[in-house]
Scaffold this active site. Structure first.
Site, mmCIF file in Angstrom:
data_model
loop_
_atom_site.group_PDB
_atom_site.id
_atom_site.type_symbol
_atom_site.label_atom_id
_atom_site.label_comp_id
_atom_site.label_asym_id
_atom_site.label_seq_id
_atom_site.Cartn_x
_atom_site.Cartn_y
_atom_site.Cartn_z
ATOM 1 N N GLY A 140 -34.606 73.352 73.922
ATOM 2 C CA GLY A 140 -34.192 72.794 72.638
ATOM 3 C C GLY A 140 -34.761 71.407 72.401
ATOM 4 O O GLY A 140 -35.349 71.130 71.361
ATOM 5 N N ALA A 141 -34.576 70.535 73.389
ATOM 6 C CA ALA A 141 -34.987 69.150 73.224
ATOM 7 C C ALA A 141 -34.866 68.449 74.564
ATOM 8 O O ALA A 141 -34.328 69.021 75.512
ATOM 9 C CB ALA A 141 -34.102 68.441 72.197
ATOM 10 N N MET A 142 -35.378 67.207 74.628
ATOM 11 C CA MET A 142 -35.347 66.488 75.903
ATOM 12 C C MET A 142 -35.035 65.015 75.678
ATOM 13 O O MET A 142 -35.649 64.352 74.842
ATOM 14 C CB MET A 142 -36.696 66.675 76.610
ATOM 15 C CG MET A 142 -36.791 65.956 77.932
ATOM 16 S SD MET A 142 -35.605 66.595 79.157
ATOM 17 C CE MET A 142 -35.272 65.110 80.086
ATOM 18 N N GLU A 143 -34.098 64.519 76.480
ATOM 19 C CA GLU A 143 -33.514 63.193 76.276
ATOM 20 C C GLU A 143 -34.299 62.045 76.888
ATOM 21 O O GLU A 143 -33.718 61.007 77.213
ATOM 22 C CB GLU A 143 -32.101 63.191 76.870
ATOM 23 C CG GLU A 143 -32.024 63.263 78.417
ATOM 24 C CD GLU A 143 -31.819 64.661 78.988
ATOM 25 O OE1 GLU A 143 -32.152 65.637 78.298
ATOM 26 O OE2 GLU A 143 -31.331 64.776 80.125
ATOM 27 N N ASN A 144 -35.635 62.150 77.040
ATOM 28 C CA ASN A 144 -36.438 61.070 77.623
ATOM 29 C C ASN A 144 -36.013 59.711 77.075
ATOM 30 O O ASN A 144 -35.807 59.558 75.881
ATOM 31 C CB ASN A 144 -37.910 61.278 77.283
ATOM 32 C CG ASN A 144 -38.339 62.713 77.438
ATOM 33 O OD1 ASN A 144 -38.256 63.268 78.515
ATOM 34 N ND2 ASN A 144 -38.750 63.336 76.327
ATOM 35 N N HIS B 296 -26.436 65.668 71.043
ATOM 36 C CA HIS B 296 -26.479 65.939 72.488
ATOM 37 C C HIS B 296 -27.504 65.038 73.188
ATOM 38 O O HIS B 296 -27.183 64.382 74.177
ATOM 39 C CB HIS B 296 -26.802 67.419 72.721
ATOM 40 C CG HIS B 296 -26.872 67.815 74.158
ATOM 41 N ND1 HIS B 296 -25.809 68.377 74.822
ATOM 42 C CD2 HIS B 296 -27.872 67.718 75.064
ATOM 43 C CE1 HIS B 296 -26.154 68.609 76.080
ATOM 44 N NE2 HIS B 296 -27.407 68.222 76.252
ATOM 45 N N GLU B 297 -28.715 65.006 72.679
ATOM 46 C CA GLU B 297 -29.756 64.206 73.348
ATOM 47 C C GLU B 297 -29.422 62.722 73.262
ATOM 48 O O GLU B 297 -29.626 61.976 74.215
ATOM 49 C CB GLU B 297 -31.141 64.482 72.740
ATOM 50 C CG GLU B 297 -31.560 65.951 72.708
ATOM 51 C CD GLU B 297 -31.376 66.698 74.018
ATOM 52 O OE1 GLU B 297 -31.475 66.067 75.084
ATOM 53 O OE2 GLU B 297 -31.110 67.918 73.960
ATOM 54 N N GLU C 1 -25.009 67.557 82.233
ATOM 55 C CA GLU C 1 -25.060 68.556 81.160
ATOM 56 C C GLU C 1 -23.668 69.022 80.714
ATOM 57 O O GLU C 1 -23.395 69.097 79.516
ATOM 58 C CB GLU C 1 -25.934 69.745 81.573
ATOM 59 C CG GLU C 1 -27.413 69.395 81.769
ATOM 60 C CD GLU C 1 -28.060 68.738 80.549
ATOM 61 O OE1 GLU C 1 -27.463 68.761 79.458
ATOM 62 O OE2 GLU C 1 -29.169 68.183 80.704
HETATM 63 N N1 B3K Z 1 -32.136 68.067 79.691
HETATM 64 C C1 B3K Z 1 -32.903 68.930 78.850
HETATM 65 C C2 B3K Z 1 -33.202 70.252 79.465
HETATM 66 C C3 B3K Z 1 -34.378 70.263 80.353
HETATM 67 C C4 B3K Z 1 -34.728 71.658 80.758
HETATM 68 C C5 B3K Z 1 -35.667 71.753 81.856
HETATM 69 N N2 B3K Z 1 -36.021 73.133 82.141
HETATM 70 C C6 B3K Z 1 -32.255 69.154 77.520
HETATM 71 C C7 B3K Z 1 -30.806 68.909 77.458
HETATM 72 O O1 B3K Z 1 -30.001 69.549 78.089
HETATM 73 O O2 B3K Z 1 -30.424 68.016 76.770
HETATM 74 ZN ZN ZN Z 2 -28.455 68.145 77.970
#
Ligand code: B3K
Ligand code: ZN
Length: 870
Positions: free
Chosen positions: A263-267, A299-300, A322
């Site tokens: 879905g997305a990534m919280e970098n 969420h992110e 998570e």
């Molecule tokens: N932390 C990421 C998920 C990464 C998945 C790696 N296979 C998105 C999230 O849960 O917000």
């Molecule tokens: Zn997450």
């Protein structure tokens, strides 16, 4: 499945701190499509006194240089997956130069290309595809990044933190440098290069700091960026008011890309999003899309504290960030919208797909003990059940103690990599509650069954509940211990009022802790109807012999929205179970007269908001019904459900039509009321189309013609597709002509095709070569192939094995190109526990064939091995 090179299992209890720390890393990334050069200069420090070598992780890297303190270093060994350096001083500067191939990276992990842009995905273990590094979340370093690239193609060069410099280079190239002041694990590293449209805004935190907000979307998509930006600002404000948490950098960037595995990534400071969770306007996006965008943006953003400021010590602790962050996004959605409807949707997800996961070969505790491929553990169990565990803590502690626990946890572990145990300790200390038994939720897999029986002693005015709990064995976990289960209940009288005992309403949370326990309620003047597991107070299956009369009373009168919905679900389930038995005996199922009557009452109950009525009137899907059987023939299940839909629709037809008409009064616009009216209208239209195809055809065509918003247009198409109305093909063709250029919108069309009741497999196979389809795009693949396998059980589980054979073909291809996507698609094939024996055999044979694939990736290996060893 004896494999010569069987991938290694990792065990939670084997955790060891790293032999070295990396305090800072300066990355220099010189972007070229197929030959990107990465220079990593790290400050490394030995952890303790030892002579162990430094073993760095690395995958698919071309190593061109190793230096220590500026001098070429020869004491190293490069092997598949790792680089071992020895004879090192206790502190040193390590320089590593590698070359990578982003254009050839179809797995979408590490640095890759999405359309014409470069982007990264490093969680869980993708950073090792960028450079050799200690790719583990407990190594926290300060990152600085210098990116150079062709200026015309890539005017924007982004990374984490603050922009610190930029300049021009020869040959039309340019560079930008970034510095992230917060030490972080490498899974939070991000880099983006591309040409975008940029939506800018700002947010002022409650302490008065101005944060620049930047949202990057593909050129031409600016008119679809507004909702995501508004959602971000709402998220920032909500986290301040509800959790007292403020943002910590001066800039927050979000980039939307078309090719993304999740879905997305919280970098840190630079979220990268699947465009599906960013882009929306009323013409292209449905109400569900709008809702999901707000939820995922939230969420992110919430990860900035629960995930980034406090991260995970090791990946077994994933639910620490998570589960907690899902709980936070659920609360965000509930505070901003309808709490009842949100709770029902979350419960659907847990009771359907999560319970199925818990009952299948991949069952694992929310804190897993053994993992082969970490990407396989971004699961409904870790996320959704993980959130339910946090929610139970919230229920047991109450908001104030819970927030005190969060403050203690974040204060104590800020800047650290923590464990689930650290979290529970903080909750325990802040609340003074003993959570010893509660901790078992972290270690025990499987869905507990709560069996409740009751008796009423009219003479003594005592009501007794006998509660027993048990959890079925799961792979590698045969023995289960009793859990601490919060059981929320209320007692109702015959009129549907909550019973009073000594002037106090009987509506409370019981602590179920023993294998068997009896709860006594005194001063109960009449035999009560219990509302059990209100609000879905624990992720368990409830076994109580509700009578039809009791369920009808709860459906009509329960104060808790979840309880009303649950009563309806149970009535439907009971009917379906009976009907399946009757069909198996070649008998016709009984006409659901009583059920139609109570559902019609819900439909016409104007005290309930439309969104809630729509939820109650939406029957459980075939796949979630599957989970309520021990074993069942999916053809009979499908038949039973279809028959129920048709009978209900016929019995309620006049009421449905008038409800549909009255929804039309208020279905314009983006207000919550309008969204609810559209949802209810959609349910009515589906049923009306089944009851009377001629009428349905007319209504659908009219709704299609007169509406321009995607929610109503798609609802029309859905009704046409499900009931196979005469207008179906023409409308599908019109949709395709209008949207073939837009992948995200076309995903709706692919999903409908995959769910077509007739000849779905032939259609789906044909669509693999549709110009808008591509197996290299995860969204397209999930929409067409994923929907077919998970939401069209009759076609996928066809007795001739054609559905399984199709999936096997797709997986064979994806195993080479994108193992993560392959591994997600295989789920319905490994969860064969509820199917009849013939189909189980077929599924096993298919899995056995897949097991023999040359170069089976760890992702599929782990799931197939687990499924076959059941
Ligand atoms: N932390 C990421 C998920 C990464 C998945 C790696 N296979 C998105 C999230 O849960 O917000
Ligand atoms: Zn997450």
């Amino acid at each position: 499945m004896a494999h010569l090179s069987a991938p290694q299992e990792k065990h939670r209890l084997d955790y060891q701190p790293p032999h070295y720390w990396i305090d800072s890393i300066d990355l220099d990334v010189d972007l070229h499509d197929s030959a990107t050069r990465v220079v990593a200069i790290s400050q490394v420090r030995r952890n303790g006194h030892h002579n162990e070598p430094l073993i760095l992780d690395g995958e698919d890297l071309l190593l061109s240089k190793v230096a220590v303190n500026g001098q070429p270093w020869s004491a190293y060994l490069a092997e598949p997956g790792k680089l071992t350096l020895s004879q090192l001083p206790s502190e040193f500067v390590l320089t590593i130069e590698t070359q990578i191939d982003p254009a050839g990276n179809t797995a979408l992990e590490g640095l890759y290309q999405s359309g014409s842009a470069f982007c990264t995905q490093c969680e869980a273990e993708g950073f090792r595809r960028i450079t050799y590094y200690l790719d583990r979340p407990d190594v926290l370093a300060r990152f600085s990044t210098r990116i150079s690239a062709d200026k015309a193609r890539f005017p924007f060069l982004l990374s984490n933190g603050n922009r610190t410099g930029s300049g021009e280079l020869a040959d039309g190239r340019h560079w930008v440098s970034w510095q992230d002041p917060f030490p972080k694990p490498c899974y939070l590293f991000a880099l983006v290069a591309g040409d975008f449209d940029l939506l800018q805004d700002s947010f002022t935190t409650r302490s008065g700091r101005r944060v620049a907000l930047e949202l990057y979307v593909d050129k031409g998509n600016l008119d679809r960026a507004g909702h995501a930006m508004a959602s971000l600002k709402k998220s920032m404000a909500w986290d301040e008011t509800r959790f007292g948490l403020e943002y910590d950098l001066d800039i927050y960037m979000i980039v939307a890309v078309d090719f993304f595995n999740m879905g997305a990534m919280e970098n840190k400071g630079l979220n990268i999003f699947n465009a599906k969770f960013v882009l929306a306007n009323p013409q292209t996006a449905t109400d569900t899309d709008y809702f999901d965008i707000e939820r995922v943006i939230g969420h992110e953003y919430f990860h900035n504290w629960t995930g980034n400021r406090v991260t995970c010590r090791d990946w077994f602790q994933l639910s620490l960030k998570e589960g907690l962050t899902v709980f936070r996004d659920q609360e965000f959605s509930s505070d901003l919208g309808s709490r009842g409807v949100n709770r029902i949707r979350n419960a659907r997800l847990v009771q359907g797909p999560q319970f199925a996961e818990d009952a299948g070969p991949m069952a694992h505790p929310i804190r897993p003990d053994v993992v082969i491929e970490m990407n396989n553990f971004y699961t409904l169990t870790v996320y959704e059940k993980g959130s339910e565990v946090i929610r139970m803590l919230h229920t047991l502690l109450g908001e104030d103690a819970f927030q005190a626990g969060i403050r203690l946890y974040l204060g104590r572990h800020d800047g650290q990599a923590a464990t689930c145990e650290d979290f529970v300790c903080a909750m325990e200390e802040a609340s003074g509650r003993d959570l010893k038994q509660f901790r078992r939720w972290y270690s025990q897999a499987g869905t507990p069954v709560l069996t409740v029986r009751d008796e009423y002693d009219a003479h003594q005015q005592i009501y007794r509940l006998h509660v027993s709990q048990s959890t079925p064995a799961t792979p590698r976990q045969p023995e289960k211990l009793p859990l601490h289960i919060p059981l929320s209940l209320a007692l109702y009288d015959e009129q549907g009022r909550v019973i009073q005992s000594d002037g106090v309403a009987v509506d409370r949370v019981l602590d179920v802790q023993e294998p068997q326990q009896t709860f006594e309620f005194t001063g109960i003047g009449e035999k009560p109807v219990p509302a059990l597991l209100q609000e879905f107070s624990a992720p368990v299956k409830l076994d109580y012999p509700f009578s039809e009369a009791q369920l009808t009373l709860l459906l009509g009168h329960a104060q808790n929205d979840y309880s009303r919905w649950d009563a309806a679900q149970r009535l439907v389930q009971n009917w379906i179970h009976q009907a399946v038995e009757q069909l198996a005996r070649q008998q016709a199922p009984a006409v659901p007269v009583a059920l139609a009557r109570v559902l019609q009452q819900v439909l016409q109950d104007s005290r309930l908001d439309a969104a809630l009525r729509a939820e109650i009137l939406t029957l459980p899907s075939e796949s979630s019904l599957l989970e309520t059987f021990n074993q069942v023939d999916v053809d009979l299940l499908h038949k039973a459900r279809q028959q129920l839909l048709r009978s209900l629709a016929t019995a309620m037809q006049p009421a449905l039509l008038s409800a549909y008409r009255s929804c039309q009064q208020g279905w314009e616009g983006l207000s919550a009321e309008a969204v609810g009216q559209r949802a209810l209208a959609g349910v009515c239209l589906q049923l009306l189309s089944l009851a009377d195809p001629a009428l349905g055809d007319e209504l659908v065509a009219c709704q299609w013609r007169e509406q321009s918003g995607m929610t109503l247009r798609l609802a029309a198409l859905q009704a046409a597709n499900q009931a196979q109305l005469p207008c179906r093909d023409a409308l599908m063709a019109e949709f395709e002509a209008q949207w073939h250029h837009d992948g995200l919108v076309m995903d709706n069309w692919f999903r409908l095709q995959a769910q077509t009741p007739v000849a779905a497999l032939t259609k789906v196979r044909g669509l693999l070569s549709h110009p808008s389809f591509s197996l290299s795009n995860p969204n397209r693949t999930r929409a067409l192939v994923g929907t077919f396998c998970s939401a069209n059980p009759v076609a996928f589980h066809a007795k001739d094995g054609s559905g399984y054979a199709f999936l096997a073909e797709i997986l064979t291809e994806l195993n080479r190109t994108n193992p993560q996507v392959a591994s997600r698609l295989i789920t319905p094939l490994i969860q064969f526990q509820r199917l009849d024996n013939d189909r189980q055999q077929l599924a096993r044979q298919t899995l056995q064939r897949l097991a023999g694939l040359p170069d089976l990736a760890r992702d599929l290996f782990e799931k197939i091995e687990r499924a076959l060893s059941q």
